[in-house]
Design an enzyme around this catalytic site. Structure first.
Site, mmCIF file in Angstrom:
data_model
loop_
_atom_site.group_PDB
_atom_site.id
_atom_site.type_symbol
_atom_site.label_atom_id
_atom_site.label_comp_id
_atom_site.label_asym_id
_atom_site.label_seq_id
_atom_site.Cartn_x
_atom_site.Cartn_y
_atom_site.Cartn_z
ATOM 1 N N CYS A 1 4.641 0.256 11.469
ATOM 2 C CA CYS A 1 3.273 -0.127 11.148
ATOM 3 C C CYS A 1 3.077 -1.591 11.486
ATOM 4 O O CYS A 1 3.981 -2.400 11.281
ATOM 5 C CB CYS A 1 2.990 0.103 9.660
ATOM 6 S SG CYS A 1 1.265 -0.184 9.188
ATOM 7 N N CYS B 1 5.343 -3.485 1.334
ATOM 8 C CA CYS B 1 5.591 -2.165 1.929
ATOM 9 C C CYS B 1 6.760 -2.235 2.892
ATOM 10 O O CYS B 1 6.795 -3.086 3.788
ATOM 11 C CB CYS B 1 4.333 -1.700 2.661
ATOM 12 S SG CYS B 1 4.563 -0.188 3.610
ATOM 13 N N CYS C 1 2.949 14.569 2.935
ATOM 14 C CA CYS C 1 2.645 13.173 3.268
ATOM 15 C C CYS C 1 3.135 12.942 4.697
ATOM 16 O O CYS C 1 4.330 13.064 4.979
ATOM 17 C CB CYS C 1 3.364 12.260 2.275
ATOM 18 S SG CYS C 1 3.145 10.501 2.596
ATOM 19 N N CYS D 1 6.296 5.610 -1.571
ATOM 20 C CA CYS D 1 5.421 4.774 -0.745
ATOM 21 C C CYS D 1 6.139 3.681 0.021
ATOM 22 O O CYS D 1 6.827 2.861 -0.550
ATOM 23 C CB CYS D 1 4.396 4.086 -1.619
ATOM 24 S SG CYS D 1 3.453 5.197 -2.611
ATOM 25 N N GLU E 1 9.435 10.065 9.343
ATOM 26 C CA GLU E 1 9.653 10.872 8.156
ATOM 27 C C GLU E 1 8.370 11.487 7.646
ATOM 28 O O GLU E 1 7.286 10.937 7.817
ATOM 29 C CB GLU E 1 10.261 10.026 7.037
ATOM 30 C CG GLU E 1 11.672 9.629 7.374
ATOM 31 C CD GLU E 1 12.378 8.997 6.199
ATOM 32 O OE1 GLU E 1 13.554 8.668 6.351
ATOM 33 O OE2 GLU E 1 11.768 8.853 5.130
ATOM 34 N N CYS F 1 1.902 -5.514 5.427
ATOM 35 C CA CYS F 1 1.729 -5.726 3.981
ATOM 36 C C CYS F 1 3.110 -6.059 3.387
ATOM 37 O O CYS F 1 4.071 -5.309 3.598
ATOM 38 C CB CYS F 1 1.148 -4.480 3.323
ATOM 39 S SG CYS F 1 -0.449 -3.991 4.026
HETATM 40 N N1 SAH Z 1 -1.434 2.306 6.171
HETATM 41 C C1 SAH Z 1 -2.121 3.169 5.249
HETATM 42 C C2 SAH Z 1 -1.359 4.386 4.819
HETATM 43 C C3 SAH Z 1 0.113 4.284 4.498
HETATM 44 S S1 SAH Z 1 0.687 3.695 2.962
HETATM 45 C C4 SAH Z 1 -2.557 2.385 4.040
HETATM 46 O O1 SAH Z 1 -2.128 1.250 3.886
HETATM 47 O O2 SAH Z 1 -3.384 2.874 3.283
HETATM 48 C C5 SAH Z 1 0.043 4.659 1.660
HETATM 49 C C6 SAH Z 1 -0.154 3.833 0.393
HETATM 50 O O3 SAH Z 1 1.091 3.405 -0.173
HETATM 51 C C7 SAH Z 1 -0.967 2.561 0.636
HETATM 52 O O4 SAH Z 1 -1.904 2.394 -0.384
HETATM 53 C C8 SAH Z 1 0.106 1.499 0.557
HETATM 54 O O5 SAH Z 1 -0.422 0.242 0.266
HETATM 55 C C9 SAH Z 1 0.985 2.047 -0.535
HETATM 56 N N2 SAH Z 1 2.309 1.434 -0.614
HETATM 57 C C10 SAH Z 1 3.057 0.955 0.392
HETATM 58 N N3 SAH Z 1 4.212 0.449 -0.069
HETATM 59 C C11 SAH Z 1 4.203 0.600 -1.397
HETATM 60 C C12 SAH Z 1 5.111 0.283 -2.440
HETATM 61 N N4 SAH Z 1 6.269 -0.313 -2.164
HETATM 62 N N5 SAH Z 1 4.762 0.594 -3.696
HETATM 63 C C13 SAH Z 1 3.587 1.186 -3.973
HETATM 64 N N6 SAH Z 1 2.687 1.528 -3.035
HETATM 65 C C14 SAH Z 1 2.983 1.222 -1.763
#
Ligand code: SAH
Length: 368
Positions: free
Chosen positions: A127, A134, A120, A360, A107, A131
Site C-alpha cells: 500500500c 498500519c 476480507c 487489520c 493475503e 499510515c
Molecule cells: N486502505 C483502506 C483499506 C485497508 S485497511 C483503508 O485504509 O481504509 C482496513 C482498515 O484497517 C482501515 O480502517 C485501516 O486504517 C485499519 N487498520 C490498519 N492497520 C490497523 C491496525 N494496526 N489496527 C487497527 N486498525 C488498523
C-alpha cells in the site's frame, strides 16, 4: 478536474497475464471466438468460473478435450498459488497466504459468523498510503492487483466455504476491501471486480452489493466517482481522528484531502446512493482517544452526514515494533458513549485473527 496524486499512476510492473475474470461478457465472446470456439462456450466458461467456482480447466469436462489446453493457456493462467492456510478463533477465522505469478505475496482472510461469512480481500500488494499504525503501510506499494487477482480471492473463498473446508458447508455472503492496499488507488480494477462479485451468475458471483464494503483512506474525488457508478456498495472511510492536525500524520493523504473534504465526499456518497457510510476509527491509547475528540467526531459527523453514518471503533492492533497500543476498555466505552451522545451510532468492531497476524494492517508483512 482535481489533479490526482502520483499514487494513481498505477505501476504496470508485474501485472499477471490476462485471465477470464478480467474480461466482460463481450470480451469473453471475442476471446473464445479467437480460439476458434463457438460463442456459446463463453457462457459455459462463465458458468464454470462464476457459477461452479471452478478455475481449473481440467475440471471443465464439457469442453472439447482437444481444446482444453488451449483454453487454459489463453484464458486461465494460474494467478495465485496458496502457500498456506492458518486458522484461529476455533477455526472460524482462516487466513490464506497466496503467491502471485511474479512472486508477490498476498493475503485474504475468511471469517465465519453465525449469520454471515465475510471475506476480507486485498486490492493491492502492499500500500502506498503510509499510515504509520498500519503494517501494510510500512512496506510501501508493490503493485496493483489485476481485476482477476481480486476476483479470484473471492472465488477461492466461496469454493472453500461451499466445499466445507471450514466446517459445515456455507455460502460466502460478505466482502470487505479491508485487506492490503487502498482500493480507490486501484480504482478501475476494483470497480470492475465489484461488478463481477455482485453480478448475478453467470456474469458474477451474485453477492449482494449491499454486502460489499469498500474501505478507503479518503481519496475524495474517487469517493465521488464511486458514488456515480450506480453501485449499492457500502463505503467505509478510515477517518481515525476528526481534526486535520493529527490526521495529517495518522493518515498522510489528509495533507491532500482534509477531513472536511473527505466528509463532504462521504455526504455526496450517502446522498447519491442512499447508503449509510461507515467511519473507521482505530482507537489508539493517548493518541486519538480523548473525550474531546469523541465529541468533535460525533459533532462533525452529525453535521456532515446526519443519520447516514455509523462509526466502527477498531481497537488498535499493535504492529511489531510500534510504540502504540489500544486504548483501555473504560476509555473505549466512554468514547462510544460520547459519540452516541452527539446522535451518531457507534459500535466497537470485534477483532478476529489476532494471533495469526490476520488482523487489520498485518497481512503478509511478516513474510517479507
Ligand atoms: N486502505 C483502506 C483499506 C485497508 S485497511 C483503508 O485504509 O481504509 C482496513 C482498515 O484497517 C482501515 O480502517 C485501516 O486504517 C485499519 N487498520 C490498519 N492497520 C490497523 C491496525 N494496526 N489496527 C487497527 N486498525 C488498523
Amino acid at each position: 478536474m482535481t489533479s490526482l496524486p502520483l499514487v494513481f499512476d498505477a505501476p504496470k510492473r508485474g501485472l499477471p497475464p490476462k485471465h477470464f475474470a478480467d474480461l466482460d461478457a463481450e470480451a469473453r465472446v471475442a476471446a473464445v471466438t479467437a480460439l476458434g470456439l463457438p460463442k456459446f462456450r463463453a457462457k459455459q466458461l462463465a458458468n464454470h468460473y462464476f457459477g461452479r467456482l471452478t478455475g481449473d480447466v481440467a475440471e471443465m469436462t464439457d469442453l472439447p478435450a482437444a481444446k482444453r489446453d488451449e483454453v487454459a493457456a489463453a484464458l486461465f493462467p494460474t494467478l495465485m498459488t496458496p502457500l498456506r492456510h492458518i486458522a484461529c478463533d476455533d477455526d472460524s477465522t482462516r487466513k490464506t497466504l497466496w503467491r502471485l505469478h511474479d512472486g508477490t505475496l498476498l493475503e485474504s482472510v475468511l471469517m465465519r459468523y453465525p449469520e454471515r461469512n465475510t471475506l476480507c480481500i486485498s486490492s493491492q500488494a502492499g500500500c502506498g498510503m503510509a499510515c504509520p499504525f498500519c503494517a501494510t503501510g510500512q512496506g510501501g506499494l508493490d503493485r496493483n492487483l489485476s481485476t482477476a487477482e481480486i476476483v479470484d480471492q473471492v472465488r477461492a473463498a466461496a469454493r472453500a466455504l461451499r466445499d466445507g473446508d471450514l466446517g459445515a458447508p456455507g455460502r460466502l455472503s460478505n466482502i470487505v476491501f479491508m485487506g492490503m492496499g487502498e482500493p480507490l488507488a486501484n480504482y478501475r480494477r476494483v470497480v470492475d471486480a465489484v461488478r463481477k462479485i455482485t453480478s448475478p451468475s453467470p456474469d458474477g458471483f451474485g453477492i449482494s452489493a449491499r454486502s460489499v464494503t469498500v474501505s478507503t483512506v479518503g481519496l475524495a474525488p474517487a469517493i465521488r466517482r464511486l458514488a456515480d457508478e450506480g453501485l449499492q456498495v457500502t463505503l467505509a472511510v478510515s477517518l481515525h481522528t476528526p481534526d486535520d492536525e493529527l490526521r495529517d500524520t495518522l493518515v498522510p493523504v489528509n495533507n491532500r484531502w482534509s477531513v472536511s473534504e473527505v466528509l463532504d465526499a462521504a455526504r455526496y456518497y450517502a446522498d447519491t446512493t442512499g447508503r449509510r457510510v461507515s467511519i473507521e476509527y482505530a482507537l489508539i491509547r493517548d493518541v486519538n482517544d480523548q473525550p474531546w475528540r469523541a465529541e468533535m467526531l460525533g459533532r462533525k459527523l452529525h453535521r456532515a452526514l446526519g443519520g447516514l453514518v455509523h462509526v466502527n471503533l477498531i481497537p488498535l492492533n499493535p504492529t511489531p515494533g510500534s510504540q502504540w497500543d489500544a486504548s483501555p476498555k473504560p476509555v473505549e466505552a466512554e468514547f462510544v458513549r460520547l459519540v452516541r451522545e452527539q446522535g451518531v451510532s457507534c459500535t466497537v468492531r470485534d477483532t478476529r485473527g489476532q494471533e495469526i497476524a490476520a488482523a487489520c494492517g498485518q497481512l503478509a508483512a511478516e513474510e517479507k
